[in-house]
Scaffold this motif. Structure first.
Motif, PDB file in Angstrom:
ATOM      1  N   ALA A 187       0.526  -1.179   0.297  1.00  0.00           N
ATOM      2  CA  ALA A 187       0.470  -0.564  -0.451  1.00  0.00           C
ATOM      3  C   ALA A 187       0.646   1.041  -0.501  1.00  0.00           C
ATOM      4  O   ALA A 187       0.902   2.475  -0.796  1.00  0.00           O
ATOM      5  CB  ALA A 187      -1.095  -0.524   1.432  1.00  0.00           C
ATOM      6  N   VAL A 191       0.823   4.209  -2.725  1.00  0.00           N
ATOM      7  CA  VAL A 191       0.864   5.738  -2.972  1.00  0.00           C
ATOM      8  C   VAL A 191       1.932   6.502  -3.173  1.00  0.00           C
ATOM      9  O   VAL A 191       1.733   7.650  -3.230  1.00  0.00           O
ATOM     10  CB  VAL A 191       0.339   5.674  -1.047  1.00  0.00           C
ATOM     11  CG1 VAL A 191      -0.460   6.982  -0.786  1.00  0.00           C
ATOM     12  CG2 VAL A 191      -1.072   5.272  -1.648  1.00  0.00           C
ATOM     13  N   ASP A 196      -2.870   4.353  -6.677  1.00  0.00           N
ATOM     14  CA  ASP A 196      -4.139   4.416  -5.705  1.00  0.00           C
ATOM     15  C   ASP A 196      -4.173   2.852  -5.670  1.00  0.00           C
ATOM     16  O   ASP A 196      -3.527   2.089  -6.690  1.00  0.00           O
ATOM     17  CB  ASP A 196      -5.378   5.075  -6.265  1.00  0.00           C
ATOM     18  CG  ASP A 196      -5.327   6.295  -5.877  1.00  0.00           C
ATOM     19  OD1 ASP A 196      -5.374   6.403  -4.728  1.00  0.00           O
ATOM     20  OD2 ASP A 196      -5.055   6.727  -6.653  1.00  0.00           O
ATOM     21  N   GLY A 257      -2.201   5.054   3.472  1.00  0.00           N
ATOM     22  CA  GLY A 257      -3.314   6.024   2.662  1.00  0.00           C
ATOM     23  C   GLY A 257      -4.714   5.952   2.496  1.00  0.00           C
ATOM     24  O   GLY A 257      -5.422   5.824   1.665  1.00  0.00           O
ATOM     25  N   LEU A 258      -5.192   5.193   3.609  1.00  0.00           N
ATOM     26  CA  LEU A 258      -6.410   4.704   4.128  1.00  0.00           C
ATOM     27  C   LEU A 258      -7.428   5.542   3.394  1.00  0.00           C
ATOM     28  O   LEU A 258      -7.593   6.640   4.687  1.00  0.00           O
ATOM     29  CB  LEU A 258      -6.731   4.114   5.055  1.00  0.00           C
ATOM     30  CG  LEU A 258      -7.782   3.450   5.411  1.00  0.00           C
ATOM     31  CD1 LEU A 258      -8.760   2.512   4.383  1.00  0.00           C
ATOM     32  CD2 LEU A 258      -8.586   3.028   6.673  1.00  0.00           C
ATOM     33  N   ALA A 259      -8.636   5.700   2.938  1.00  0.00           N
ATOM     34  CA  ALA A 259      -9.523   6.637   2.658  1.00  0.00           C
ATOM     35  C   ALA A 259     -10.935   6.206   3.084  1.00  0.00           C
ATOM     36  O   ALA A 259     -11.764   6.511   3.399  1.00  0.00           O
ATOM     37  CB  ALA A 259      -9.388   7.461   1.256  1.00  0.00           C
ATOM     38  N   THR A 285      -9.515   1.038   0.733  1.00  0.00           N
ATOM     39  CA  THR A 285      -8.650   1.762  -0.364  1.00  0.00           C
ATOM     40  C   THR A 285      -8.233   3.055  -0.307  1.00  0.00           C
ATOM     41  O   THR A 285      -8.826   3.929   0.800  1.00  0.00           O
ATOM     42  CB  THR A 285     -10.281   1.561  -1.637  1.00  0.00           C
ATOM     43  OG1 THR A 285      -9.744   2.218  -3.253  1.00  0.00           O
ATOM     44  CG2 THR A 285     -10.992   2.766  -0.927  1.00  0.00           C
ATOM     45  N   SER A 286      -7.560   3.834  -0.999  1.00  0.00           N
ATOM     46  CA  SER A 286      -7.017   4.918  -0.976  1.00  0.00           C
ATOM     47  C   SER A 286      -7.908   5.933  -1.196  1.00  0.00           C
ATOM     48  O   SER A 286      -7.639   7.272  -1.677  1.00  0.00           O
ATOM     49  CB  SER A 286      -5.226   4.853  -1.138  1.00  0.00           C
ATOM     50  OG  SER A 286      -5.604   4.563  -3.066  1.00  0.00           O
TER      51      SER A 286
END
Length: 378
Positions: A187, A191, A196, A257-259, A285-286
């Motif tokens: 991940a 990023v 992504d 990067g977690l969104a 997911t980012s």
């Protein structure tokens, strides 16, 4: 104006020849071109490739670059056993990237998406060949292989994923993968390179999975969750998919990067027996909600699954890859790379039924030459 990909015949000319000049009868680019054209016509093994070369006569042999007769199966075996597979993979991957860039863009979820997925060359593995599990990066849209790396038998895909990622253009791309590759360093790399990710979360990330499961079991007060649903009927079953997304773990979890996180449920009914199957998977997911609605996330996850149909199934059924028992040196990976390239050429040419396209080209081999960049009058 969108640049067209480099003719494949020129790409083959860039592969270094390991042989000494003395006694060298057949040019390496001609042999690689021969193999690719034969595969485009549905010929699967190196012995069948040699047969294809002998079947079509002097004019095609000369167009491919041979000054003598085309090589026999033993010669192809020797050359493919020793050709530099890493350089071959790198050059073909760069060509595949050109193909993806050359295609007109469309506002679809899979347009700039890449799937990371592994495949074992089962026939070669039975013969004791090393490195017959290949980790590949494939375009969602075409199932076109952009990079491929052999995985040592004593390790797993995690050891080679960084090598594959370094070969890719990640900026403004979305990378999807199964749970095995859902790792922090993967991940972070994606990023850091401006890309992504969409990752499935299972038991190999127990804390992250537990957090997501709890979130959707007992939603916190004020959590704004969004949903999307699809229903497909076909192949004797009804399949319903429901996805729910949430931002509640952003700031709580330290996953790079977690969104968003998501819960995806699948409900499948067999129309003949009435048997039902229910499955729930979780993911991260980012992509922010502004960049990826639940519907788009669902399309991206499904794109990962469709690689099986667009690439693996074609390689096994149309090109009989799982029954290929080549085992010496670099042959298994070289043959796999050439199969990937043949599929990519056919997808680029607009064919959706690869088996039918191979039958068509077998009757018109001049068209196979044209696909790799050789113009020859009928």
């Amino acid at each position: 104006m969108i640049a067209q990909p480099q003719p494949l015949i020129e790409v083959f000319a860039e592969i270094p020849d390991f042989r000494r000049c003395r006694g060298k009868r057949h040019p390496l680019p001609a042999m690689l071109s021969l193999a690719c054209c034969a595969m485009l016509c549905g010929y699967r093994s190196y012995s069948a490739i040699a047969e294809w070369g002998h079947n079509y006569g002097t004019s095609i042999a000369q167009a491919l670059g041979f000054t003598h007769n085309t090589p026999c199966a033993a010669t192809l075996h020797t050359v493919f056993r020793h050709v530099d597979r890493d350089t071959l993979e790198a050059k073909l991957g760069a060509w595949a990237e050109q193909v993806v860039v050359s295609l007109p863009t469309a506002p679809s979820a899979g347009e700039a998406a890449i799937a990371l997925d592994g495949k074992t060359l089962r026939g070669s593995r039975k013969q004791g060949a090393p490195g017959v599990h290949l980790l590949s990066a494939l375009s969602h849209r075409l199932g076109l292989t952009l990079a491929q790396q052999a995985v040592d038998d004593k390790t797993n895909e995690i050891t080679q994923v960084e090598t594959v990622l370094r070969q890719l253009v990640l900026k403004d791309r979305v990378v999807t993968m199964d749970a095995l590759l859902t790792q922090r360093h993967v991940a972070q790399t994606i990023v850091d390179e401006g890309g992504d990710y969409v990752m499935t979360v299972k038991e190999n990330q127990p804390q992250l999975r537990a957090d997501i499961e709890l979130l959707f079991t007992l939603p916190p007060v004020g959590d704004r969750q969004e949903t999307a649903r699809t229903v497909d009927i076909g192949h004797g079953r009804i399949e319903q998919r429901n996805i729910t997304t949430s931002e509640a773990l952003v700031g709580y979890s330290d996953w790079p990067g977690l969104a968003q996180v998501f819960e995806l449920g699948r409900h499948v009914i067999d129309q003949k027996t009435g048997q039902e199957r229910v499955e729930v998977v979780y993911g991260v997911t980012s992509l922010s909600p502004q960049r990826a609605t639940p519907a788009r996330l669902l399309a991206l996850v499904r794109g990962q699954w469709q690689i099986e149909n667009k690439s693996h199934w074609v390689r096994d059924v149309t090109f009989d890859e799982d029954r290929s028992q080549v085992r010496c040196g670099n042959i298994p990976q070289v043959m796999a790379a050439l199969r990937n390239t043949a599929i990519g050429l056919l997808r680029w040419a607009g064919h959706t039924n690869i088996a039918a396209a191979c039958r068509q080209l077998a009757a018109q081999p001049v068209q196979a030459l044209a696909l790799i960049g050789i113009a020859l009058e009928n």
